[in-house]
Design an enzyme around this catalytic site. Structure first.
Site, mmCIF file in Angstrom:
data_model
loop_
_atom_site.group_PDB
_atom_site.id
_atom_site.type_symbol
_atom_site.label_atom_id
_atom_site.label_comp_id
_atom_site.label_asym_id
_atom_site.label_seq_id
_atom_site.Cartn_x
_atom_site.Cartn_y
_atom_site.Cartn_z
ATOM 1 N N THR A 76 -9.106 -15.696 -91.057
ATOM 2 C CA THR A 76 -8.844 -17.056 -91.548
ATOM 3 C C THR A 76 -9.755 -17.390 -92.725
ATOM 4 O O THR A 76 -10.965 -17.159 -92.665
ATOM 5 C CB THR A 76 -9.060 -18.075 -90.406
ATOM 6 N N ARG B 224 13.867 -45.365 -79.356
ATOM 7 C CA ARG B 224 15.152 -44.674 -79.243
ATOM 8 C C ARG B 224 15.942 -45.217 -78.041
ATOM 9 O O ARG B 224 15.452 -45.213 -76.912
ATOM 10 C CB ARG B 224 14.880 -43.182 -79.053
ATOM 11 N N GLN C 101 11.436 -32.075 -76.037
ATOM 12 C CA GLN C 101 12.444 -32.534 -75.074
ATOM 13 C C GLN C 101 12.692 -34.043 -75.203
ATOM 14 O O GLN C 101 13.828 -34.496 -75.194
ATOM 15 C CB GLN C 101 11.964 -32.186 -73.657
ATOM 16 N N GLY D 105 14.517 -34.700 -78.306
ATOM 17 C CA GLY D 105 15.857 -34.116 -78.318
ATOM 18 C C GLY D 105 16.118 -33.423 -79.650
ATOM 19 O O GLY D 105 15.238 -32.738 -80.183
ATOM 20 N N GLY D 106 17.305 -33.645 -80.219
ATOM 21 C CA GLY D 106 17.662 -32.997 -81.494
ATOM 22 C C GLY D 106 16.639 -33.293 -82.572
ATOM 23 O O GLY D 106 16.317 -32.419 -83.407
ATOM 24 N N GLU E 37 -9.340 -16.830 -81.158
ATOM 25 C CA GLU E 37 -10.654 -16.996 -80.523
ATOM 26 C C GLU E 37 -10.599 -16.634 -79.038
ATOM 27 O O GLU E 37 -11.288 -17.212 -78.208
ATOM 28 C CB GLU E 37 -11.239 -18.379 -80.809
HETATM 29 N N1 COS Z 1 -23.104 -14.714 -74.990
HETATM 30 C C1 COS Z 1 -24.101 -13.793 -75.072
HETATM 31 N N2 COS Z 1 -23.943 -12.475 -74.760
HETATM 32 C C2 COS Z 1 -22.730 -12.103 -74.323
HETATM 33 C C3 COS Z 1 -21.656 -12.998 -74.189
HETATM 34 C C4 COS Z 1 -21.879 -14.358 -74.540
HETATM 35 N N3 COS Z 1 -20.898 -15.245 -74.452
HETATM 36 N N4 COS Z 1 -20.578 -12.333 -73.738
HETATM 37 C C5 COS Z 1 -20.947 -11.063 -73.578
HETATM 38 N N5 COS Z 1 -22.251 -10.925 -73.932
HETATM 39 C C6 COS Z 1 -23.079 -9.706 -73.862
HETATM 40 C C7 COS Z 1 -23.060 -9.151 -72.444
HETATM 41 O O1 COS Z 1 -24.074 -9.760 -71.676
HETATM 42 C C8 COS Z 1 -23.306 -7.688 -72.672
HETATM 43 O O2 COS Z 1 -24.691 -7.487 -72.906
HETATM 44 P P1 COS Z 1 -25.485 -6.255 -72.205
HETATM 45 O O3 COS Z 1 -24.813 -5.024 -72.727
HETATM 46 O O4 COS Z 1 -26.892 -6.425 -72.686
HETATM 47 O O5 COS Z 1 -25.289 -6.427 -70.745
HETATM 48 C C9 COS Z 1 -22.566 -7.404 -73.985
HETATM 49 O O6 COS Z 1 -22.465 -8.662 -74.652
HETATM 50 C C10 COS Z 1 -21.193 -6.831 -73.766
HETATM 51 O O7 COS Z 1 -20.474 -7.755 -72.981
HETATM 52 P P2 COS Z 1 -19.257 -7.304 -72.055
HETATM 53 O O8 COS Z 1 -19.664 -6.106 -71.267
HETATM 54 O O9 COS Z 1 -18.786 -8.499 -71.333
HETATM 55 O O10 COS Z 1 -18.194 -6.817 -73.162
HETATM 56 P P3 COS Z 1 -16.681 -6.354 -72.998
HETATM 57 O O11 COS Z 1 -16.440 -5.287 -73.975
HETATM 58 O O12 COS Z 1 -16.366 -6.078 -71.563
HETATM 59 O O13 COS Z 1 -15.767 -7.576 -73.527
HETATM 60 C C11 COS Z 1 -14.745 -9.691 -73.832
HETATM 61 C C12 COS Z 1 -15.947 -8.851 -73.359
HETATM 62 C C13 COS Z 1 -13.401 -9.203 -73.372
HETATM 63 C C14 COS Z 1 -15.048 -11.029 -73.250
HETATM 64 C C15 COS Z 1 -14.790 -9.728 -75.378
HETATM 65 O O14 COS Z 1 -14.415 -8.504 -75.940
HETATM 66 C C16 COS Z 1 -13.937 -10.829 -75.962
HETATM 67 O O15 COS Z 1 -14.326 -11.999 -75.977
HETATM 68 N N6 COS Z 1 -12.740 -10.470 -76.491
HETATM 69 C C17 COS Z 1 -11.916 -11.395 -77.218
HETATM 70 C C18 COS Z 1 -12.320 -11.390 -78.642
HETATM 71 C C19 COS Z 1 -11.814 -12.572 -79.361
HETATM 72 O O16 COS Z 1 -11.975 -13.705 -78.956
HETATM 73 N N7 COS Z 1 -11.180 -12.291 -80.486
HETATM 74 C C20 COS Z 1 -10.654 -13.325 -81.302
HETATM 75 C C21 COS Z 1 -11.048 -13.049 -82.693
HETATM 76 S S1 COS Z 1 -12.140 -14.143 -83.319
HETATM 77 S S2 COS Z 1 -10.987 -15.488 -84.133
#
Ligand code: COS
Length: 383
Positions: free
Chosen positions: A157, A269, A337, A340-341, A364
Site C-alpha cells: 500500500t 423509502r 439488502q 434493495g436495487g 494486516e
Molecule cells: N509481538 C512481539 N513478538 C511477537 C509477536 C508480537 N505480536 N508475535 C510473535 N512474536 C514473536 C514470537 O514470540 C516468536 O519469538 P521467539 O522466537 O523469540 O519465541 C517469534 O516472533 C515468532 O513468532 P511465531 O512463532 O508465533 O511465528 P509464526 O511463524 O508461527 O507466525 C503468525 C505467526 C501466523 C501470527 C504471523 O506469521 C502472522 O501474523 N501472519 C500474518 C501476517 C500478516 O498480517 N500479513 C499481512 C501483511 S501486512 S499488511
C-alpha cells in the site's frame, strides 16, 4: 494519551466536520480519479493527519492507541481510500521506527513523515508469503558496511508514493524462520529499487498498491531498524498489533456510516404505503447492525486502553480486528439488502462500501490468522 481531553474533543469535532463537508461529498470523485484529489491531500496534511501517532518530539501529535482509534473511527465513515492515504505513514509504515528504531532513524524519518512530506510504507508480503510471513524470501546479504537486498514484495500500500519502506528481509539464510529476518528502513530512491504498476482492485479505488522489487539494492547497515539483525519479524508483529486495532477502528467507522445511511433510507423509502423502517424485518436488520457495531467498538476501545496502559494486546487486537471486520461485512451485506436495487448501483455509496470493507477481513492478517493467534494463545496458557 499525549493530548488532553479538550484538545482531543476539538480534534474529533474538526475531523468529523472535515469528513462530512469535504471527504464524503468528494467520494465519487475519488472513485472516478482512482486517486485522492490533491487539494484534499493538502488539507489532510494541514489538519495534521499524517502526524497523528508520530511522537510530539518529532513534530507529530503523539496520539495514544485509544485516541488514534477515535480519530480513525471518524475517518472510517468516509471512502476507505482517504484513510489509506495517510494510514501507512502513521501506522505500519512508521511504527517500526517509532517502536524499535534507533534515535538516528527517528531523527531522520519521523519529522518528514509527521508533515506528510515523506510517505512511509510497509513491505512484508511477497508473491510466495502472505499469511506465513516468516517464510519470506527477500534476502539481504552483508557486504562490508552495507547489505545487498534482492527479492520482491507484493500488494504494498502506497508503494508508488512512498519515500521510505520498512522492509523485512532474511539476513540469516541458515535460519528459515522468524529469527532470520531483519527489518530495514529503505529509502525509495535507492538504485535497484523499483515499484511496479499499480494493481487493479475490487475496491479501495484511490489507494495505490503495487509490487516493490529489489535488484541488488545496497542499503547501509545503519538502516537496520533498531540496529540489531534478526529482530525484524518481532518488529513487524509489534507493528501489526497496533495496525490491527487501527483497522478494527476503521471497520467500526465504516459500520457507523452504513448504519446511518440505512436508517435514513429506511425512513424515507416507502413501500406498501409506509416507510420500510416500520417493517419489523427491516427493523431487525437495523438492530442487528447497531448491536454488532456497538460490540465491536467496545472491543476496540478496551484493547486500545489496555495497550495505552502498557499491556501487550496481541490477542485483544486480533479479537477486535477479527470481530470488527467480520461485523462490518455483515453490516454492509444488510445495507445492500435494505437498499434493495439501490444498494447495487453506483448512485448510492452502499455498493462501494460493500466492496471496500471486504478488504478489512484480509489485510494486516486474515480473519483465519486472527483466529489462529487467539486459539494458539488459549492453548499455550492452558498447557
Ligand atoms: N509481538 C512481539 N513478538 C511477537 C509477536 C508480537 N505480536 N508475535 C510473535 N512474536 C514473536 C514470537 O514470540 C516468536 O519469538 P521467539 O522466537 O523469540 O519465541 C517469534 O516472533 C515468532 O513468532 P511465531 O512463532 O508465533 O511465528 P509464526 O511463524 O508461527 O507466525 C503468525 C505467526 C501466523 C501470527 C504471523 O506469521 C502472522 O501474523 N501472519 C500474518 C501476517 C500478516 O498480517 N500479513 C499481512 C501483511 S501486512 S499488511
Amino acid at each position: 494519551m499525549a493530548v488532553d481531553k479538550e484538545t482531543l474533543d476539538q480534534l474529533l469535532a474538526v475531523v468529523r466536520r472535515f469528513v462530512d463537508e469535504r471527504l464524503i461529498p468528494a467520494e465519487r470523485k475519488v472513485e472516478e480519479l482512482n486517486d485522492i484529489p490533491e487539494d484534499i491531500l493538502s488539507e489532510m496534511k494541514e489538519l495534521g493527519l499524517f502526524g497523528l501517532t508520530i511522537p510530539e518530539t518529532y513534530g507529530g501529535m503523539g496520539l495514544g492507541m485509544e485516541d488514534e482509534a477515535r480519530v480513525i473511527y471518524e475517518i472510517g465513515r468516509a471512502h476507505g481510500s482517504y484513510r489509506s492515504a495517510f494510514a501507512t505513514t502513521i501506522g505500519i509504515g512508521s511504527q517500526g521506527i517509532v517502536i524499535d528504531g534507533t534515535d538516528a532513524q527517528k531523527d531522520r524519518y519521523l519529522p518528514l513523515m509527521a508533515t506528510g512530506e515523506m510517505i512511509g510504507s510497509f513491505a512484508l508480503t511477497e508473491p510466495g508469503s502472505g499469511s506465513d510471513a516468516a517464510a519470506l524470501r527477500t534476502n539481504a546479504v552483508k557486504d562490508g558496511d552495507h547489505y545487498v537486498l534482492n527479492g520482491s514484495k507484493r500488494f504494498i500500500t502506497n508503494a508508488p508514493r512512498a519515500g521510505v519502506f520498512t522492509v523485512m528481509a532474511r539476513t540469516d539464510p541458515d535460519n528459515k524462520g522468524a529469527g532470520g529476518i531483519t527489518a530495514f528502513a529503505v529509502d525509495a530512491d535507492l538504485e535497484g529499487l523499483s515499484v511496479g504498476k499499480p494493481d487493479s482492485k475490487l475496491g479501495h479505488h484511490g489507494t495505490l498498491t503495487a509490487d516493490v522489487n529489489f535488484d541488488n539494492v545496497r542499503v547501509p547497515a545503519e538502516a537496520i531498524i533498531g540496529g540489531v539483525p534478526g529482530m525484524g519479524f518481532k518488529t513487524a508483529m509489534k507493528v501489526l498489533d497496533r495496525g490491527r486495532l487501527h483497522i478494527a477502528a476503521a471497520a467500526c467507522g465504516a459500520a457507523d456510516r452504513l448504519i446511518e445511511e440505512c436508517l435514513r433510507y429506511a425512513m424515507e423509502r416507502e413501500q406498501f404505503g409506509k416507510p420500510i423502517a416500520e417493517f419489523q424485518l427491516v427493523q431487525a436488520m437495523l438492530a442487528d447492525s447497531r448491536t454488532e457495531a456497538y460490540a465491536a467498538w467496545c472491543m476496540v476501545l478496551d484493547a486500545a486502553k489496555r495497550r495505552d496502559a502498557g499491556e501487550r494486546v496481541t490477542v485483544e487486537s486480533s479479537c477486535a480486528k477479527y470481530f470488527a471486520t467480520e461485523m462490518v461485512g455483515r453490516v454492509a451485506d444488510r445495507a445492500v439488502q435494505i437498499f434493495g436495487g439501490a444498494g447495487y448501483i453506483v448512485d448510492y455509496p452502499i455498493e462501494r462500501f460493500y466492496r471496500d470493507v471486504r478488504l478489512y477481513r484480509i489485510y494486516e492478517g486474515t480473519s483465519q490468522i486472527q483466529q489462529l493467534i487467539i486459539a494458539r494463545d488459549m492453548i499455550k496458557n492452558a498447557s
